[in-house]
Design a protein around this motif. Structure first.
Motif, mmCIF file in Angstrom:
data_model
loop_
_atom_site.group_PDB
_atom_site.id
_atom_site.type_symbol
_atom_site.label_atom_id
_atom_site.label_comp_id
_atom_site.label_asym_id
_atom_site.label_seq_id
_atom_site.Cartn_x
_atom_site.Cartn_y
_atom_site.Cartn_z
ATOM 1 N N ALA A 275 1.009 -48.636 40.069
ATOM 2 C CA ALA A 275 2.054 -49.067 39.136
ATOM 3 C C ALA A 275 1.541 -50.181 38.226
ATOM 4 N N LYS A 278 -0.567 -48.643 35.546
ATOM 5 C CA LYS A 278 0.276 -48.000 34.531
ATOM 6 C C LYS A 278 0.952 -49.037 33.645
ATOM 7 N N ALA A 281 -1.253 -50.060 30.964
ATOM 8 C CA ALA A 281 -1.805 -48.947 30.177
ATOM 9 C C ALA A 281 -3.261 -48.665 30.531
ATOM 10 N N TYR A 283 -3.986 -46.734 33.520
ATOM 11 C CA TYR A 283 -4.027 -45.614 34.467
ATOM 12 C C TYR A 283 -4.719 -44.390 33.880
ATOM 13 N N ASP A 284 -4.367 -44.013 32.667
ATOM 14 C CA ASP A 284 -4.921 -42.783 32.091
ATOM 15 C C ASP A 284 -6.431 -42.852 31.952
ATOM 16 N N ARG A 328 -4.478 -35.095 34.047
ATOM 17 C CA ARG A 328 -3.028 -35.103 34.243
ATOM 18 C C ARG A 328 -2.544 -33.958 35.105
#
Length: 454
Positions: A275, A278, A281, A283-284, A328
């Protein structure tokens, strides 16, 4: 990373334990179905993935820091030299002392040294450490040796304050480390949870989450009651198994429930860390690996722990998730692989060169390729001394062949038809057994393995 995680403990592997945060990570990751650790205890498995080299190469066959020669370069060293800012938090268990092998940004904490009162454990306030030890002492846990042996006392719950629990503290420190990530340099964080290692005593609320949940026992648990000759490697634990008393089945279920509570606590901390990624910004773009050093038995073959002289799937076949940057969707990797593969995989993904290692990169598997010659080796104990309980294992196709240092113990299992490894086919498949034994012996003799083939 978490210590002692079974595949059956994760929802994403079809287990009954509630692990929603790790399962959510699995929905964006490659999930390995047949990943094998080379040894069924902590240190040799941890050193293997850190170096990409099997125990026969590192000569780290057992738990015991004195056997670690550190002749191979580790992932930590490679990334430190490549300019990464980072460090590790939690249970290290590769070598003693606060040596980050070049990575020095984050605090260092090792549960083993906390137990021993080692001055290097400066990241845990002494009053917290004293309170934790006092609480465990009240449960009857007075030393690491006791903790590893007395299973009667080590399943229940703890009323120790949740905010001061080691798992929560490690997650807190990990979140602080993420908040301190560099904007100019690449970052590495290795968070390593001690749980769900025993003693299985989670906070009460986590224990109660699995009250009434059907947590299936291993199919082979009744072997401990059969009166037959114990499976090689399990005899030393048989007495402890029988000490669970006449109500062994409910006691095993009690252990399972407490273990599940520990796993749920770890899962929640993993969720907190993700968390934070994320929220920032990150995480991706992150490359995330979730893994363990070994599983545990929970009664399989009449055994209550790991570390016996056997190579059973409950202990050596472990979960592993790898989320690539930008990934993803979920993917399943069915091929047989080794934890030694993680080192060359990460080095290749990060664009870094490395010396020759025993492992092979998974990047082709991530792209949909397969391994026609897929195999994994197990190397438990040295096996160069008389009467050794050492074993070497070859996992190939749907079969597993185990070669013991003590003559007459060899095993052949057909995992397609006998996933619980209860029927030794060594007698009715002699040609196959001879073929696999020859393959395994050739691998031993072509390596630096000290195992004595008879």
């Amino acid at each position: 990373m978490a210590d002692t995680v079974m595949r059956a403990a994760l929802g994403c592997y079809g287990g009954a334990v509630r692990t929603p945060h790790i399962d959510a990570l699995a929905s964006h990751a490659h999930r390995f179905e047949q990943l094998y650790q080379p040894a069924n205890m902590c240190q040799p498995s941890r050193v293997t993935w850190m170096t990409g080299c099997l125990p026969a190469t590192t000569q780290v066959y057992v738990n015991g820091f004195g056997n670690n020669r550190r002749q191979q370069r580790t992932l930590l060293r490679e990334l430190a030299d490549a300019g990464y800012l980072g460090g590790y938090l939690g249970l290290f268990h590769c070598w003693p002392g606060p040596d980050r092998d070049g990575l020095d940004a984050h605090q260092w904490l090792d549960w083993i040294y906390d137990w021993q009162g080692d001055p290097h454990s400066w990241s845990v306030p002494e009053e917290t450490a004293r309170a934790w030890r006092a609480h465990l002492s009240g449960m009857g846990i007075t030393s690491p040796d006791d903790q590893l042996r007395d299973f009667q006392k080590h399943a229940g719950h703890t009323d120790f304050p949740l905010a001061a629990h080691p798992a929560v503290r490690i997650a807190d420190q990990s979140i602080q480390a993420i908040r301190g990530f560099s904007q100019e340099r690449p970052n590495l964080l290795w968070t390593s949870f001690w749980m769900p290692h025993e003693p299985w005593a989670p906070p009460r609320e986590y224990l109660e989450r699995h009250a009434g949940v059907d947590l299936p026992l291993p199919a082979s648990w009744r072997e401990g009651l059969s009166g037959e000759t114990p499976r090689p490697g399990t005899a030393g634990n048989r007495e402890q198994f029988l000490m669970l008393g006449p109500d062994i089945e409910p006691n095993l279920r009690r252990l399972w429930q407490a273990y599940a509570g520990c796993m749920a606590l770890v899962d929640e901390q993993v969720g907190r860390i993700i968390a934070e990624l994320k929220a920032r910004a990150l995480y991706d773009d992150a490359l995330i690996v979730f893994m363990t050093d070994h599983g545990t038995t929970h009664g399989a073959h009449g055994w209550l722990y790991k570390g016996g002289s056997f190579m059973i799937d409950e202990v050596s076949r472990v979960p592993c998730l790898v989320k690539l940057p930008g990934q993803r969707q979920a993917s399943t990797i069915p091929d047989i692989v080794s934890s030694a593969d993680l080192y060359p995989t990460l080095m290749e993904l990060l664009g870094l060169l490395h010396a020759a290692v025993d492992g092979r990169s998974w990047t082709g598997l991530f792209s949909g390729a397969t391994r026609p010659d897929a195999r994994a080796y197990g190397q438990h104990l040295a096996g160069n001394e008389p009467g050794s309980e050492a074993v070497r294992s070859l996992r190939v196709g749907t079969f597993k062949f185990n070669l013991y240092a003590q003559p007459g113990r060899d095993e052949l299992f057909d995992l397609a038809n006998d996933p619980a490894e209860q029927v030794n086919r060594i007698g009715d498949r002699p040609a196959l057994a001879q073929e696999l034994r020859a393959d395994l012996v050739a691998a031993i003799r072509s390596s630096t393995d000290v195992f004595q083939v008879t």
